[in-house]
Write a protein that holds these residues in place. Structure first.
Motif, PDB file in Angstrom:
ATOM      1  N   GLU A  31       0.820  -1.219   0.000  1.00  0.00           N
ATOM      2  CA  GLU A  31       0.000   0.000   0.000  1.00  0.00           C
ATOM      3  C   GLU A  31       0.852   1.266   0.000  1.00  0.00           C
ATOM      4  O   GLU A  31       0.520   2.256  -0.654  1.00  0.00           O
ATOM      5  CB  GLU A  31      -0.955   0.020   1.202  1.00  0.00           C
ATOM      6  N   ALA A  32       1.951   1.255   0.764  1.00  0.00           N
ATOM      7  CA  ALA A  32       2.804   2.448   0.826  1.00  0.00           C
ATOM      8  C   ALA A  32       3.384   2.747  -0.549  1.00  0.00           C
ATOM      9  O   ALA A  32       3.400   3.902  -1.006  1.00  0.00           O
ATOM     10  CB  ALA A  32       3.920   2.239   1.849  1.00  0.00           C
ATOM     11  N   ALA A  33       3.812   1.698  -1.243  1.00  0.00           N
ATOM     12  CA  ALA A  33       4.377   1.882  -2.584  1.00  0.00           C
ATOM     13  C   ALA A  33       3.302   2.401  -3.527  1.00  0.00           C
ATOM     14  O   ALA A  33       3.553   3.292  -4.354  1.00  0.00           O
ATOM     15  CB  ALA A  33       4.946   0.562  -3.103  1.00  0.00           C
ATOM     16  N   HIS A  34       2.099   1.884  -3.382  1.00  0.00           N
ATOM     17  CA  HIS A  34       1.009   2.297  -4.266  1.00  0.00           C
ATOM     18  C   HIS A  34       0.671   3.775  -4.069  1.00  0.00           C
ATOM     19  O   HIS A  34       0.362   4.491  -5.023  1.00  0.00           O
ATOM     20  CB  HIS A  34      -0.224   1.430  -4.006  1.00  0.00           C
ATOM     21  N   ALA A  35       0.750   4.231  -2.831  1.00  0.00           N
ATOM     22  CA  ALA A  35       0.410   5.629  -2.547  1.00  0.00           C
ATOM     23  C   ALA A  35       1.401   6.580  -3.214  1.00  0.00           C
ATOM     24  O   ALA A  35       1.033   7.671  -3.640  1.00  0.00           O
ATOM     25  CB  ALA A  35       0.378   5.852  -1.034  1.00  0.00           C
ATOM     26  N   VAL A  36       2.648   6.175  -3.298  1.00  0.00           N
ATOM     27  CA  VAL A  36       3.690   7.070  -3.803  1.00  0.00           C
ATOM     28  C   VAL A  36       3.916   6.882  -5.311  1.00  0.00           C
ATOM     29  O   VAL A  36       4.134   7.850  -6.046  1.00  0.00           O
ATOM     30  CB  VAL A  36       4.991   6.854  -2.979  1.00  0.00           C
ATOM     31  N   VAL A  37       3.868   5.647  -5.790  1.00  0.00           N
ATOM     32  CA  VAL A  37       4.068   5.371  -7.217  1.00  0.00           C
ATOM     33  C   VAL A  37       2.948   4.439  -7.717  1.00  0.00           C
ATOM     34  O   VAL A  37       3.148   3.246  -7.896  1.00  0.00           O
ATOM     35  CB  VAL A  37       5.460   4.737  -7.478  1.00  0.00           C
ATOM     36  N   PRO A  38       1.756   5.017  -7.945  1.00  0.00           N
ATOM     37  CA  PRO A  38       0.626   4.158  -8.340  1.00  0.00           C
ATOM     38  C   PRO A  38       0.849   3.404  -9.651  1.00  0.00           C
ATOM     39  O   PRO A  38       0.273   2.347  -9.864  1.00  0.00           O
ATOM     40  CB  PRO A  38      -0.558   5.139  -8.470  1.00  0.00           C
ATOM     41  N   LEU A  39       1.726   3.926 -10.516  1.00  0.00           N
ATOM     42  CA  LEU A  39       1.965   3.260 -11.798  1.00  0.00           C
ATOM     43  C   LEU A  39       2.504   1.833 -11.608  1.00  0.00           C
ATOM     44  O   LEU A  39       2.310   0.970 -12.459  1.00  0.00           O
ATOM     45  CB  LEU A  39       2.937   4.097 -12.651  1.00  0.00           C
ATOM     46  N   LEU A  40       3.168   1.599 -10.475  1.00  0.00           N
ATOM     47  CA  LEU A  40       3.701   0.254 -10.211  1.00  0.00           C
ATOM     48  C   LEU A  40       2.579  -0.780 -10.187  1.00  0.00           C
ATOM     49  O   LEU A  40       2.621  -1.782 -10.891  1.00  0.00           O
ATOM     50  CB  LEU A  40       4.415   0.244  -8.858  1.00  0.00           C
ATOM     51  N   ARG A  41       1.563  -0.539  -9.362  1.00  0.00           N
ATOM     52  CA  ARG A  41       0.463  -1.505  -9.300  1.00  0.00           C
ATOM     53  C   ARG A  41      -0.330  -1.528 -10.604  1.00  0.00           C
ATOM     54  O   ARG A  41      -0.755  -2.583 -11.063  1.00  0.00           O
ATOM     55  CB  ARG A  41      -0.469  -1.176  -8.121  1.00  0.00           C
ATOM     56  N   GLN A  42      -0.484  -0.341 -11.211  1.00  0.00           N
ATOM     57  CA  GLN A  42      -1.219  -0.280 -12.479  1.00  0.00           C
ATOM     58  C   GLN A  42      -0.553  -1.163 -13.531  1.00  0.00           C
ATOM     59  O   GLN A  42      -1.227  -1.776 -14.356  1.00  0.00           O
ATOM     60  CB  GLN A  42      -1.294   1.173 -12.972  1.00  0.00           C
TER      61      GLN A  42
END
Ligand SMILES: Cc1cc2nc3c(=O)[nH]c(=O)nc-3n(C[C@H](O)[C@H](O)[C@H](O)COP(=O)(O)OP(=O)(O)OC[C@H]3O[C@@H](n4cnc5c(N)ncnc54)[C@H](O)[C@@H]3O)c2cc1C
Ligand code: FES
Ligand code: FES
Lengths: 304, 177
Positions: A85-96
C-alpha cells in the motif's frame, strides 16, 4: 522439456552471492523467480553452466517506500510489490502495471527486479521504469553502480548487467504533484504478454490544464520507448483535449515490427488507440492528486 | 540423454516438507519440483502439461501461495511448506470444500487440469471468501482446461465458497451445543 545440466550455487547472503557470481563469470546466470529463466531452460533456449540461486538472500526481499519513491529489492516478488500500500500511494503506476504482468500465480514467484534484468520489451516493468526515469543498482564483488533506465536497456532481452554482476534493487521515483498515471494494454488472452501496451503520465496545473504528457510503449521497439506528447495537449483540460492529435503525434514516432501475433499496421493502430485511453485516464486522475507531494520529489527536474 | 551419461552431474540430498510430512530425496539441481513430486516422491496428483508456465496443471502451494511446480527446482523448495492436491482433503478423507464443489458442479471431465484448479482456488478462497463471479473468473484465468469449459469451473468456485461458509456455520452450531 527438461532443463540441461548446470552446477547449482545457493548463497545465503549478498557477499556469498557476489563471490559465487565472480567465480563463475561468463558461464553463470542468476536464478531469481525463474519465471522467465526456467521456461528458457526447459525449452533449451539457454544452457548456463552455473546457476546462482538468490532465493536465499532474505536481505534483498524488500519494498521500501520513502517520500521520493520506491526501492524494490531483487527478491521482492511481483505480488508483494503489487500489494504494497505504501508503494502504491507514492508510485501508483507500479500496481497499475503489475496487475498486467502474467497471472497472479506467476506474480507470486517472479520478481520485479528479475523482469527488469530480463529486459523483455514486452515486460510491463521495463516501460514503468523508463517512464518514471528510474534506475537500477548493480553490484559485483567490491563495487556497486547505479544505472539510469535509459542506459540500462540495450536491446531485446539485453541489459547492461555484466557477467559477475547482480541487480540488487530497482528504484521507481515518485512523479511531481498533480500527475496522474495509467497503464493499459491489449493481449490476445488475458494475462499473456501484450501485443501492445501504453503507460502514460500527465501533469496538470491548478486550473487542471495539461502541462506535461508522456507515454511509454510495450512490445513496439527493442528497448522501452518513451515519447513526450506535451505539444499536442498543452493548455488543454481533460474535457477540451484533442486526444487524437496526441495519438497522431505518437504514431509518427512509432515503427512497430510485424510478428506472428500482429501486423505492423495493426500494432500501430493499437498503439494510437491505447495512447488515447491511457492519456485520458491519467489526465482525469491527475486532478485528484495533491498539488505538492508532502515532501519534495526527486524527479522534479526529470519531468520538468 | 539419461542423467547417467553425465558422470559429473551434481547430486544433492534434499529435505522437503510436503503436505506436512518431511520427505527426503537425492536429486540433480535441474530436477523440476513437479518431477520431484511425481517421480521421486510418488505424488502423481500434480500434473504436468506444458512445462513452461502456461497451462497451470502443475500448480502447487508454496508456503500457502500457489506457484508453478514446473517453474521451480526441487532444490529451491527446501525450507518451504509445500501443499499438493493430495494435501487438500482432511486426514479422515473428508473432501476439501473446493473438491466437493467441483464434484457437485461438474467442474471436471477428464480431470487432467483439475489439480491445478483445486490448488489455485483453495488459496484464492482463503484470501477472498466471498468472491463475485468476475473475481472467480480472474482467479482461474491462469489455468487452462481443454474439456470441461469454464462455466462449470466458475460455478464450482462460487459453490466452494458457499460450502466453506456452510461448514463453518455447522461447526459453530456444533460448538454451541
Ligand atoms: C506464463 C507466463 C506469462 C508471463 N507473462 C508476463 C507478462 O505478461 N509480462 C511480463 O512482464 N512478464 C511476464 N512473465 C515473466 C515474469 O514476469 C517473470 O517473473 C520475469 O520476467 C522474470 O523475473 P524472475 O524473477 O522470474 O527472473 P528469472 O526467470 O529468474 O530470470 C530472468 C533473467 O534475468 C536474470 N536475472 C534475474 N534476476 C536478476 C538479478 N537480480 N540480477 C541479475 N540478473 C538477474 C536471470 O539470470 C535471467 O537471465 C510471464 C511468465 C510466464 C511463465
Ligand atoms: S506444466 Fe506447469 S504450467 Fe503447464
Ligand atoms: S477437465 Fe479435462 S482438461 Fe480440464
Amino acid at each position: 522439456m527438461k532443463p540441461p545440466a548446470f552446477r547449482y550455487h545457493a548463497p545465503t547472503d549478498l557477499a556469498e552471492a557476489l563471490d559465487a557470481l565472480d567465480g563463475v563469470g561468463h558461464d553463470g546466470k542468476v536464478l531469481a523467480g525463474g519465471q522467465s529463466l526456467i521456461p528458457m531452460l526447459n525449452m533449451r533456449l539457454a544452457a548456463p553452466a552455473h546457476l546462482v540461486d538468490i532465493n536465499g538472500l532474505a536481505e534483498l526481499s524488500y519494498v521500501r517506500t520513502d517520500p521520493g519513491g520506491v526501492a524494490v529489492g531483487a527478491l521482492a516478488r511481483h505480488a508483494e510489490v503489487e500489494a504494497d500500500e505504501a508503494a502504491h500511494a507514492v508510485v501508483p503506476l507500479l500496481r497499475q502495471g503489475l496487475r498486467l504482468v502474467a497471472h497472479p500465480v506467476i506474480r507470486n514467484r517472479g520478481t520485479t527486479v528479475g523482469s527488469l534484468a530480463h529486459a523483455d520489451p514486452s515486460g510491463e516493468m521495463t516501460a514503468v521504469l523508463a517512464l518514471l526515469g528510474g534506475s537500477m543498482t548493480l553490484a559485483r564483488k567490491g563495487a556497486t553502480r547505479t544505472v539510469a533506465a535509459e542506459d540500462f536497456f540495450l536491446g531485446p532481452l539485453e541489459s547492461c548487467i555484466e557477467p559477475g554482476e547482480l541487480a540488487v534493487a530497482a528504484y521507481f521515483p515518485r512523479l511531481p504533484g498533480r500527475t496522474g498515471t495509467e497503464f493499459v494494454e491489449i493481449a490476445r488472452r488475458h494475462g499473456d504478454y501484450a501485443m501492445c501496451g501504453v503507460a502514460a503520465a500527465v501533469t496538470v496545473d491548478d486550473d487542471l490544464r495539461i502541462t506535461s504528457a508522456r507515454t511509454a510503449y510495450l512490445s513496439l521497439s527493442p528497448v522501452p520507448l518513451v515519447l513526450d506528447l506535451t505539444d499536442a495537449l498543452i493548455g488543454r483540460t481533460a474535457d477540451t483535449a484533442e486526444w487524437n492529435d496526441a495519438a497522431t503525434l505518437a504514431g509518427a514516432s512509432l515503427e512497430p515490427e510485424p510478428d506472428i501475433h500482429a501486423t505492423a499496421e495493426y500494432r500501430a493502430q493499437l498503439a494510437r488507440v491505447l495512447t488515447v485511453r491511457a492519456l485520458r485516464t491519467a489526465t482525469e486522475r491527475a486532478a485528484r492528486v495533491e498539488p505538492n507531494p508532502t515532501a519534495p520529489s526527486t524527479t522534479d527536474e526529470r519531468s520538468a | 540423454m539419461t542423467e547417467t551419461q553425465i558422470p559429473t552431474e551434481q547430486r544433492l540430498d534434499i529435505r522437503l516438507n510436503v503436505n506436512g510430512v518431511l520427505r527426503t530425496a537425492t536429486v540433480t539441481p535441474r530436477r523440476l519440483l513437479s518431477d520431484c513430486l511425481r517421480h521421486d516422491l510418488g505424488l502423481t496428483g500434480t500434473h504436468v502439461g506444458c512445462e513452461h508456465g502456461v497451462c497451470g496443471a502443475c500448480t502447487i502451494r508454496v508456503d500457502g501461495k500457489p506457484m508453478r511446480g514446473c517453474l521451480m527446482f526441487a532444490v529451491s523448495a527446501q525450507g518451504h511448506e509445500i501443499t499438493t492436491v493430495e494435501g487438500l482433503a482432511d486426514a479422515d478423507g473428508t473432501m476439501h470444500p473446493v473438491q466437493q464443489a467441483f464434484r457437485e458442479c461438474h467442474g471436471l471431465q477428464c480431470g487432467f487440469c483439475t489439480p491445478g484448479f483445486l490448488t489455485v482456488v483453495s488459496a484464492f478462497l482463503e484470501e477472498n471468501p466471498t468472491p463475485t463471479e468476475e473475481e472467480a473468473r480472474e482467479a482461474i484465468s491462469g489455468n487452462l482446461c481443454r474439456c470441461t469449459g469454464y462455466q462449470n469451473i466458475v460455478k464450482s468456485v462460487l459453490r466452494a465458497a458457499e460450502i466453506t461458509h456452510e461448514r463453518r456455520a455447522e461447526q459453530a452450531e456444533g460448538d454451541a451445543r
